[in-house]
Write a protein that holds these residues in place. Structure first.
Motif, PDB file in Angstrom:
ATOM      1  N   HIS A 119      34.966 -11.316  48.905  1.00 29.84           N
ATOM      2  CA  HIS A 119      36.098 -10.211  49.136  1.00 29.84           C
ATOM      3  C   HIS A 119      36.006  -9.367  48.110  1.00 29.84           C
ATOM      4  N   ILE A 120      36.084  -9.647  46.880  1.00 30.98           N
ATOM      5  CA  ILE A 120      36.035  -8.701  45.720  1.00 30.98           C
ATOM      6  C   ILE A 120      34.481  -8.043  45.709  1.00 30.98           C
ATOM      7  N   LEU A 121      33.378  -8.451  46.095  1.00 32.55           N
ATOM      8  CA  LEU A 121      32.350  -7.913  46.141  1.00 32.55           C
ATOM      9  C   LEU A 121      31.969  -7.156  47.142  1.00 32.55           C
ATOM     10  N   ALA A 122      32.588  -7.547  48.302  1.00 35.25           N
ATOM     11  CA  ALA A 122      32.495  -6.633  49.508  1.00 35.25           C
ATOM     12  C   ALA A 122      33.477  -5.201  49.399  1.00 35.25           C
ATOM     13  N   ILE A 168      33.396  -5.586  34.845  1.00 35.33           N
ATOM     14  CA  ILE A 168      33.443  -6.008  36.129  1.00 35.33           C
ATOM     15  C   ILE A 168      32.201  -6.836  36.601  1.00 35.33           C
ATOM     16  N   ASP A 169      31.033  -6.554  36.214  1.00 40.94           N
ATOM     17  CA  ASP A 169      29.864  -6.955  36.768  1.00 40.94           C
ATOM     18  C   ASP A 169      29.582  -8.450  35.946  1.00 40.94           C
ATOM     19  N   TRP A 170      29.936  -8.525  34.684  1.00 43.35           N
ATOM     20  CA  TRP A 170      30.102  -9.479  33.788  1.00 43.35           C
ATOM     21  C   TRP A 170      30.895 -10.405  34.281  1.00 43.35           C
ATOM     22  N   HIS A 191      41.357  -4.143  41.324  1.00 40.81           N
ATOM     23  CA  HIS A 191      41.484  -4.989  42.642  1.00 40.81           C
ATOM     24  C   HIS A 191      40.738  -6.399  42.146  1.00 40.81           C
ATOM     25  N   GLY A 192      39.509  -6.038  41.655  1.00 44.67           N
ATOM     26  CA  GLY A 192      38.449  -7.481  41.036  1.00 44.67           C
ATOM     27  C   GLY A 192      39.557  -8.131  40.072  1.00 44.67           C
ATOM     28  N   SER A 193      40.001  -7.594  39.156  1.00 47.52           N
ATOM     29  CA  SER A 193      40.593  -8.524  38.192  1.00 47.52           C
ATOM     30  C   SER A 193      42.049  -9.179  38.638  1.00 47.52           C
ATOM     31  N   TYR A 194      42.611  -8.717  39.687  1.00 46.97           N
ATOM     32  CA  TYR A 194      43.830  -9.237  40.274  1.00 46.97           C
ATOM     33  C   TYR A 194      42.982 -10.741  41.162  1.00 46.97           C
ATOM     34  N   HIS A 195      42.026 -10.392  41.814  1.00 48.37           N
ATOM     35  CA  HIS A 195      41.484 -11.517  42.764  1.00 48.37           C
ATOM     36  C   HIS A 195      40.808 -12.657  41.895  1.00 48.37           C
ATOM     37  N   ASN A 237      42.986  10.623  51.438  1.00 48.86           N
ATOM     38  CA  ASN A 237      41.913  11.479  50.425  1.00 48.86           C
ATOM     39  C   ASN A 237      42.515  10.960  49.213  1.00 48.86           C
ATOM     40  N   THR A 238      41.512  10.504  48.262  1.00 49.49           N
ATOM     41  CA  THR A 238      41.814   9.952  47.095  1.00 49.49           C
ATOM     42  C   THR A 238      41.162  10.688  46.058  1.00 49.49           C
ATOM     43  N   THR A 239      41.171  10.631  44.876  1.00 47.22           N
ATOM     44  CA  THR A 239      40.289  11.232  43.875  1.00 47.22           C
ATOM     45  C   THR A 239      39.234  10.150  43.249  1.00 47.22           C
ATOM     46  N   ILE A 240      38.333  10.432  42.931  1.00 49.00           N
ATOM     47  CA  ILE A 240      37.539   9.472  42.362  1.00 49.00           C
ATOM     48  C   ILE A 240      37.987   8.751  41.060  1.00 49.00           C
ATOM     49  N   SER A 241      38.850   9.218  40.501  1.00 51.30           N
ATOM     50  CA  SER A 241      39.445   8.559  39.142  1.00 51.30           C
ATOM     51  C   SER A 241      40.346   7.282  39.906  1.00 51.30           C
ATOM     52  N   ASP A 242      41.023   7.616  40.846  1.00 56.37           N
ATOM     53  CA  ASP A 242      42.080   6.582  41.283  1.00 56.37           C
ATOM     54  C   ASP A 242      41.134   5.435  41.881  1.00 56.37           C
ATOM     55  N   ILE A 243      40.139   5.989  42.633  1.00 52.52           N
ATOM     56  CA  ILE A 243      39.274   4.905  43.358  1.00 52.52           C
ATOM     57  C   ILE A 243      38.834   4.135  42.404  1.00 52.52           C
ATOM     58  N   LEU A 244      38.169   4.421  41.346  1.00 53.25           N
ATOM     59  CA  LEU A 244      37.527   3.648  40.241  1.00 53.25           C
ATOM     60  C   LEU A 244      38.617   2.846  39.582  1.00 53.25           C
ATOM     61  N   THR A 245      39.802   3.176  39.301  1.00 52.80           N
ATOM     62  CA  THR A 245      40.658   2.552  38.769  1.00 52.80           C
ATOM     63  C   THR A 245      41.026   1.252  39.789  1.00 52.80           C
ATOM     64  N   HIS A 246      41.163   1.841  41.038  1.00 56.41           N
ATOM     65  CA  HIS A 246      41.566   0.712  41.962  1.00 56.41           C
ATOM     66  C   HIS A 246      40.452  -0.318  42.007  1.00 56.41           C
ATOM     67  N   VAL A 247      39.114  -0.192  42.180  1.00 58.72           N
ATOM     68  CA  VAL A 247      38.245  -1.053  42.063  1.00 58.72           C
ATOM     69  C   VAL A 247      38.255  -2.183  40.919  1.00 58.72           C
ATOM     70  N   SER A 248      38.406  -1.497  39.638  1.00 59.58           N
ATOM     71  CA  SER A 248      38.639  -2.393  38.540  1.00 59.58           C
ATOM     72  C   SER A 248      39.917  -3.284  38.696  1.00 59.58           C
TER      73      SER A 248
END
Length: 260
Positions: A144-147, A117-119, A226-230, A213-224
């Motif tokens: 938007h990705i970074l925010a 993600i950072d790369w 979401h960034g790839s999509y945009h 209410n969301t699990t940490i696993s699902d949040i981390l998956t979403h972050v990854s």
């Protein structure tokens, strides 16, 4: 004559040394048996800090570090740093009679996707810096990705993210600053994450004030994802504008690591 006397006394001295060693070992064995039978021992629970040769160093709950010699190699091999152990010690000799692993450290698997993600964000920023035309739309998407990464980082750390805009008007320089902030923030969070923490529930409100209410696993998956999509949208915009192709695919990142 002196040589003959020394030679003749040699086996006697060596035999006496073996005899003395045997007596000491027998005494220790008897003491250990007596300790076991009479339950003359004490138990400590501690965290294994390190191993050096046949010695382990453990940190007790009272903050003291104990040095303990382990005579059985098989036991020594099974012990790993950060492991919680329960040690039964002889009250007389302080020799370990029994060692039980309470649990092995549950370390979360390294999430290389967040290095990607950072790369990828950095690659996009560099591509926008050399664009000949307008970068208004792709820059808005990068911001938007970074925010969004910043918002989710605040949420999983239990912080209030309500004041963070998810569609900010960042400059390229500001994007780099936020990217660095996000990089350090996620690295810190992931370094402290245990495997069992992936199922932990995070309670938060979205940008519209609705509670979830969301699990940490699902949040981390979403972050990854979401960034790839945009970033895909940004790549399409740059391609339409006739700019150089920017490949931020995960496999491209992995291949670069192999080259390096």
């Amino acid at each position: 004559m002196l040589i003959n006397q020394y030679t003749n006394d040699g086996p006697v001295a060596l035999g006496f040394l073996y005899f003395l060693t045997g007596i000491i070992m027998l005494d220790l064995f008897i003491i250990l048996i007596v300790d076991l039978v009479n339950k003359n021992h004490h138990v400590i629970q501690a965290r294994l800090i390190s191993k050096h040769g046949h010695v382990i160093y453990v940190l007790r709950s009272n903050g003291k570090v104990n040095k303990i010699k382990i005579a059985v190699p098989e036991i020594l091999v099974q012990l790993v740093p950060e492991q919680q152990v329960e040690i039964t010690l002889s009250s007389l000799t302080h020799i370990p009679l029994h060692i039980v692993s309470i649990n092995k450290p549950q370390v979360a698997p390294k999430l290389r996707s967040f290095d990607h993600i950072d790369w990828a964000n950095h690659l996009i920023n560099k591509a926008l810096q050399v664009c000949n035309g307008s970068v208004e739309k792709p820059l808005r998407l990068l911001a938007h990705i970074l925010a969004a990464e910043k918002v989710w980082l605040a949420r999983i750390n239990g912080e209030d993210a309500a004041a963070i805009s998810i569609w900010p008007e960042y400059t390229l320089e500001q994007c780099e600053h936020v990217r660095e902030h996000n990089k350090i923030g996620y690295q810190t969070f992931l370094s402290q994450l245990k495997e069992a923490d992936f199922t932990k529930i995070i309670s938060y409100q979205n940008s519209k004030g609705i509670a979830f209410n969301t699990t940490i696993s699902d949040i981390l998956t979403h972050v990854s994802l979401h960034g790839s999509y945009h970033r895909g949208q940004i790549a399409a915009l740059l391609r339409q504008a006739g700019e150089a192709m920017v490949n931020t695919d995960y496999i491209a990142y992995v291949r670069q690591l192999e080259i390096e």
